[in-house]
Motif scaffolding. Structure first.
Motif, PDB file in Angstrom:
ATOM      1  N   MET A  45      44.018  14.608  -4.596  1.00 57.87           N
ATOM      2  CA  MET A  45      44.127  13.357  -3.835  1.00 57.87           C
ATOM      3  C   MET A  45      43.736  12.199  -4.729  1.00 57.87           C
ATOM      4  SD  MET A  45      42.385  14.511  -0.254  1.00 57.87           S
ATOM      5  CE  MET A  45      42.747  12.939   0.482  1.00 57.87           C
ATOM      6  N   PHE A  46      44.740  11.581  -5.364  1.00 58.93           N
ATOM      7  CA  PHE A  46      44.436  10.535  -6.317  1.00 58.93           C
ATOM      8  C   PHE A  46      45.350   9.344  -6.081  1.00 58.93           C
ATOM      9  CE2 PHE A  46      43.418  14.548  -8.268  1.00 58.93           C
ATOM     10  CZ  PHE A  46      42.117  14.333  -8.666  1.00 58.93           C
ATOM     11  N   SER A  47      44.883   8.175  -6.494  1.00 54.12           N
ATOM     12  CA  SER A  47      45.694   6.976  -6.348  1.00 54.12           C
ATOM     13  C   SER A  47      45.404   6.027  -7.484  1.00 54.12           C
ATOM     14  CB  SER A  47      45.381   6.272  -5.021  1.00 54.12           C
ATOM     15  OG  SER A  47      46.016   5.015  -4.980  1.00 54.12           O
ATOM     16  N   LEU A  48      46.460   5.393  -8.009  1.00 51.36           N
ATOM     17  CA  LEU A  48      46.298   4.380  -9.031  1.00 51.36           C
ATOM     18  C   LEU A  48      46.471   2.988  -8.450  1.00 51.36           C
ATOM     19  CD1 LEU A  48      45.861   3.937 -12.057  1.00 51.36           C
ATOM     20  CD2 LEU A  48      48.311   4.197 -12.407  1.00 51.36           C
ATOM     21  N   THR A  49      46.654   2.907  -7.145  1.00 52.75           N
ATOM     22  CA  THR A  49      46.903   1.620  -6.503  1.00 52.75           C
ATOM     23  C   THR A  49      45.614   0.957  -6.062  1.00 52.75           C
ATOM     24  OG1 THR A  49      47.166   2.660  -4.349  1.00 52.75           O
ATOM     25  CG2 THR A  49      49.142   2.428  -5.695  1.00 52.75           C
ATOM     26  N   ARG A  50      45.731  -0.360  -5.808  1.00 48.30           N
ATOM     27  CA  ARG A  50      44.615  -1.096  -5.235  1.00 48.30           C
ATOM     28  C   ARG A  50      44.443  -0.695  -3.784  1.00 48.30           C
ATOM     29  NH1 ARG A  50      43.021  -6.135  -6.783  1.00 48.30           N
ATOM     30  NH2 ARG A  50      41.530  -5.665  -5.165  1.00 48.30           N
ATOM     31  N   MET A  51      43.360  -1.138  -3.163  1.00 48.21           N
ATOM     32  CA  MET A  51      43.105  -0.818  -1.768  1.00 48.21           C
ATOM     33  C   MET A  51      44.240  -1.358  -0.891  1.00 48.21           C
ATOM     34  SD  MET A  51      39.039  -1.652  -1.673  1.00 48.21           S
ATOM     35  CE  MET A  51      39.288  -3.166  -2.578  1.00 48.21           C
ATOM     36  N   SER A  52      44.701  -0.524   0.024  1.00 46.60           N
ATOM     37  CA  SER A  52      45.822  -0.892   0.876  1.00 46.60           C
ATOM     38  C   SER A  52      45.632  -0.222   2.224  1.00 46.60           C
ATOM     39  CB  SER A  52      47.129  -0.459   0.221  1.00 46.60           C
ATOM     40  OG  SER A  52      47.108   0.939   0.022  1.00 46.60           O
ATOM     41  N   ALA A  53      46.742   0.251   2.810  1.00 43.33           N
ATOM     42  CA  ALA A  53      46.632   0.897   4.117  1.00 43.33           C
ATOM     43  C   ALA A  53      45.757   2.134   4.032  1.00 43.33           C
ATOM     44  CB  ALA A  53      48.020   1.261   4.627  1.00 43.33           C
ATOM     45  N   GLY A  70      33.412  21.297   0.995  1.00 40.70           N
ATOM     46  CA  GLY A  70      34.518  21.133   1.928  1.00 40.70           C
ATOM     47  C   GLY A  70      35.255  19.820   1.831  1.00 40.70           C
ATOM     48  N   ARG A  71      34.844  18.924   0.919  1.00 33.03           N
ATOM     49  CA  ARG A  71      35.507  17.632   0.768  1.00 33.03           C
ATOM     50  C   ARG A  71      36.295  17.596  -0.546  1.00 33.03           C
ATOM     51  NH1 ARG A  71      30.082  15.548   2.212  1.00 33.03           N
ATOM     52  NH2 ARG A  71      30.119  14.927   4.412  1.00 33.03           N
ATOM     53  N   MET A  72      37.445  16.945  -0.518  1.00 31.07           N
ATOM     54  CA  MET A  72      38.244  16.715  -1.708  1.00 31.07           C
ATOM     55  C   MET A  72      37.812  15.402  -2.375  1.00 31.07           C
ATOM     56  SD  MET A  72      40.344  19.344  -1.821  1.00 31.07           S
ATOM     57  CE  MET A  72      39.021  20.336  -1.118  1.00 31.07           C
ATOM     58  N   ILE A  73      37.910  15.362  -3.695  1.00 30.34           N
ATOM     59  CA  ILE A  73      37.565  14.154  -4.444  1.00 30.34           C
ATOM     60  C   ILE A  73      38.815  13.313  -4.646  1.00 30.34           C
ATOM     61  CG2 ILE A  73      36.567  13.223  -6.560  1.00 30.34           C
ATOM     62  CD1 ILE A  73      35.228  15.951  -6.994  1.00 30.34           C
ATOM     63  N   SER A  74      38.716  12.029  -4.357  1.00 33.45           N
ATOM     64  CA  SER A  74      39.811  11.073  -4.569  1.00 33.45           C
ATOM     65  C   SER A  74      39.349  10.000  -5.545  1.00 33.45           C
ATOM     66  CB  SER A  74      40.205  10.426  -3.235  1.00 33.45           C
ATOM     67  OG  SER A  74      41.157   9.405  -3.437  1.00 33.45           O
ATOM     68  N   MET A  97      40.380  12.921 -13.789  1.00 36.25           N
ATOM     69  CA  MET A  97      41.278  13.529 -12.814  1.00 36.25           C
ATOM     70  C   MET A  97      41.419  15.027 -13.044  1.00 36.25           C
ATOM     71  SD  MET A  97      44.338  10.706 -12.361  1.00 36.25           S
ATOM     72  CE  MET A  97      45.323  11.818 -11.379  1.00 36.25           C
ATOM     73  N   ALA A  98      41.477  15.430 -14.313  1.00 42.51           N
ATOM     74  CA  ALA A  98      41.564  16.861 -14.619  1.00 42.51           C
ATOM     75  C   ALA A  98      40.357  17.605 -14.058  1.00 42.51           C
ATOM     76  CB  ALA A  98      41.669  17.069 -16.125  1.00 42.51           C
ATOM     77  N   ALA A  99      39.172  17.019 -14.209  1.00 38.98           N
ATOM     78  CA  ALA A  99      37.946  17.648 -13.694  1.00 38.98           C
ATOM     79  C   ALA A  99      37.902  17.634 -12.179  1.00 38.98           C
ATOM     80  CB  ALA A  99      36.718  16.933 -14.263  1.00 38.98           C
ATOM     81  N   PHE A 100      38.302  16.516 -11.567  1.00 37.48           N
ATOM     82  CA  PHE A 100      38.248  16.412 -10.114  1.00 37.48           C
ATOM     83  C   PHE A 100      39.284  17.328  -9.460  1.00 37.48           C
ATOM     84  CE2 PHE A 100      36.716  11.760 -10.719  1.00 37.48           C
ATOM     85  CZ  PHE A 100      35.433  12.220 -10.973  1.00 37.48           C
ATOM     86  N   GLU A 101      40.477  17.397 -10.028  1.00 40.63           N
ATOM     87  CA  GLU A 101      41.487  18.278  -9.449  1.00 40.63           C
ATOM     88  C   GLU A 101      41.099  19.747  -9.643  1.00 40.63           C
ATOM     89  OE1 GLU A 101      46.073  18.671 -10.378  1.00 40.63           O
ATOM     90  OE2 GLU A 101      45.610  16.999  -9.043  1.00 40.63           O
ATOM     91  N   GLU A 102      40.434  20.030 -10.753  1.00 39.58           N
ATOM     92  CA  GLU A 102      39.908  21.377 -10.975  1.00 39.58           C
ATOM     93  C   GLU A 102      38.951  21.757  -9.843  1.00 39.58           C
ATOM     94  OE1 GLU A 102      38.169  23.333 -14.989  1.00 39.58           O
ATOM     95  OE2 GLU A 102      36.907  21.748 -14.143  1.00 39.58           O
ATOM     96  N   ALA A 103      38.069  20.831  -9.474  1.00 39.77           N
ATOM     97  CA  ALA A 103      37.123  21.074  -8.378  1.00 39.77           C
ATOM     98  C   ALA A 103      37.858  21.171  -7.038  1.00 39.77           C
ATOM     99  CB  ALA A 103      36.077  19.963  -8.332  1.00 39.77           C
ATOM    100  N   ASN A 104      38.858  20.315  -6.855  1.00 40.14           N
ATOM    101  CA  ASN A 104      39.616  20.342  -5.597  1.00 40.14           C
ATOM    102  C   ASN A 104      40.351  21.668  -5.414  1.00 40.14           C
ATOM    103  OD1 ASN A 104      38.782  17.770  -4.914  1.00 40.14           O
ATOM    104  ND2 ASN A 104      40.653  16.763  -5.607  1.00 40.14           N
TER     105      ASN A 104
END
Length: 384
Positions: free
Chosen positions: A1-9, A69-73, A55-62
């Protein structure tokens, strides 16, 4: 769960995601982290490299089920490597209440501007990509550093140039801001300890490649070596112009430069340039941490190539994951920082970091590498 965008919806939705969020960036199923860093321009490869490694480390954990029980974004926001812009974006991140921590910011001038804001707000700032000494102040309980200081890197330069190569005439090119002046100070101190001084100094303006005037000034002193403190595009321009002018000198630069980006910019002109590093060789899969990094990087992007910056990002991400796990299910900024502060010794398999009371810097290691004619890197053994 990743995003390169600014805060939005997406960010707005987090506000109503549940009472657990409470302005801390944590929902029932997500941990939201923010990176404010250069994503474009002369230092852009540093922010994107750190992002890729984290991101590589966070997705590895995800993939392993996340953190309790929580995913990292991770949301990355471009500050252009400009302090004023970094202040604006950092205030926006903190004011939104949608993020647990700032991770992987890039640069001395930008973090010098934003660290007081984060500290006042009680916002964790994890693994800044800078070796500036002010971030190591023991009272900064919201800051956790991975890498060695710039003073350690510049000391390693002078140890090599003077004690190993026997050089006496050393000049410096530095970025004319807080980052460059930290490097200038470190080199000056290391030389003064030997009863020596710089034979010439030259500087350039941040986010430009206007280095010719500095080069002409330095050239007058006929140095044997030029040490350089800056970003990869202007330093590459300096080295290429120096080669054209037939300057026969040893070039040495700092980990912040972004080694792969510098080698790519230099091409054949990079042969022999020395770069100090604060992480191991990212191709040395004999080290468990590097093998794990390579696997995580490939899982993230099968076309990605290992590099020093993304390896540092991966280590930063892994360290963040350690703190998140230790903080437990009742996750807040306060519990996260308490967990990070009590990590003690963290052995990632080839890179050991140790934290303690009043010590918010994990590693003191510095390694010297040399760019080869084909753009690859060779580890320099002590005394070589």
């Amino acid at each position: 769960m990743f995003s390169l965008t600014r805060m939005s919806a997406f960010a707005a939705a987090l506000v109503v995601a549940g009472p657990l969020a409470a302005g801390q960036g944590v929902t029932d199923d997500t941990i939201n982290l923010a990176q404010v860093a250069a994503m474009d321009g002369p230092a852009g490869a540093l922010g994107t490299g750190m992002r890729q490694g984290m991101m590589a480390a966070f997705e590895e954990a995800n993939r392993a089920g996340g953190i309790n029980g929580r995913m990292i974004s991770l949301t990355s926001i471009d500050d252009g490597y400009e302090p004023d812009r970094s202040i604006t974006e950092t205030r926006s991140v903190i004011g939104s209440g949608n993020y647990l921590a700032l991770v992987g910011p890039v640069g001395t001038p930008t973090t010098k501007a934003t660290q007081p804001i984060a500290t006042e707000a009680g916002m964790p700032m994890i693994a800044p990509f800078t070796g500036a000494g002010f971030l190591r102040a023991p009272e900064l309980s919201n800051v956790v550093n991975v890498r060695a200081t710039y003073d350690a890197e510049t000391q390693a330069w002078i140890d090599h140039l003077v004690d190993v190569e026997g050089l006496t005439d050393i000049a410096i090119l530095y970025q004319d801001d807080g980052f460059g002046r930290v490097g200038l100070s470190g080199v000056t101190k290391a030389l003064e300890a030997r009863g020596m001084s710089l034979v010439a100094e030259g500087s350039y303006t941040r986010n430009t490649v206007a280095v010719k005037s500095a080069l002409l000034e330095i050239r007058k002193a006929k140095p044997q070596a030029v040490v350089m403190v800056g970003a990869y595009k202007p330093l590459a321009e300096f080295v290429k112009l120096s080669r054209k002018m037939k300057m026969d000198v040893t070039f040495v630069t700092i980990s912040f430069v972004g080694s792969k980006a510098l080698a790519a910019e230099l091409g054949a002109d990079g042969d022999g340039v020395i770069i100090s590093q604060v992480v191991p060789q990212p191709w040395d899969s004999n080290l468990p941490v590097v093998a794990e990094y390579q696997a995580a990087l490939t899982a993230l992007d099968g076309t990605a190539e290992p590099g020093f910056v993304s390896l540092e990002g991966y280590v930063a991400g892994r360290l963040t994951v350690e703190g998140l796990r230790k903080a437990g299910r009742d996750l807040t900024r306060e519990s996260f920082m308490a967990a990070m502060s009590s990590l003690g010794t963290v052995d990632m398999g080839g890179m050991v970091m140790t934290f303690g009371p009043g010590d918010n810097q994990g590693s003191d290691d510095v390694f010297l590498t040399r760019i080869e004619a084909d753009g690859s890197f060779t580890a320099m053994r002590p005394g070589s």
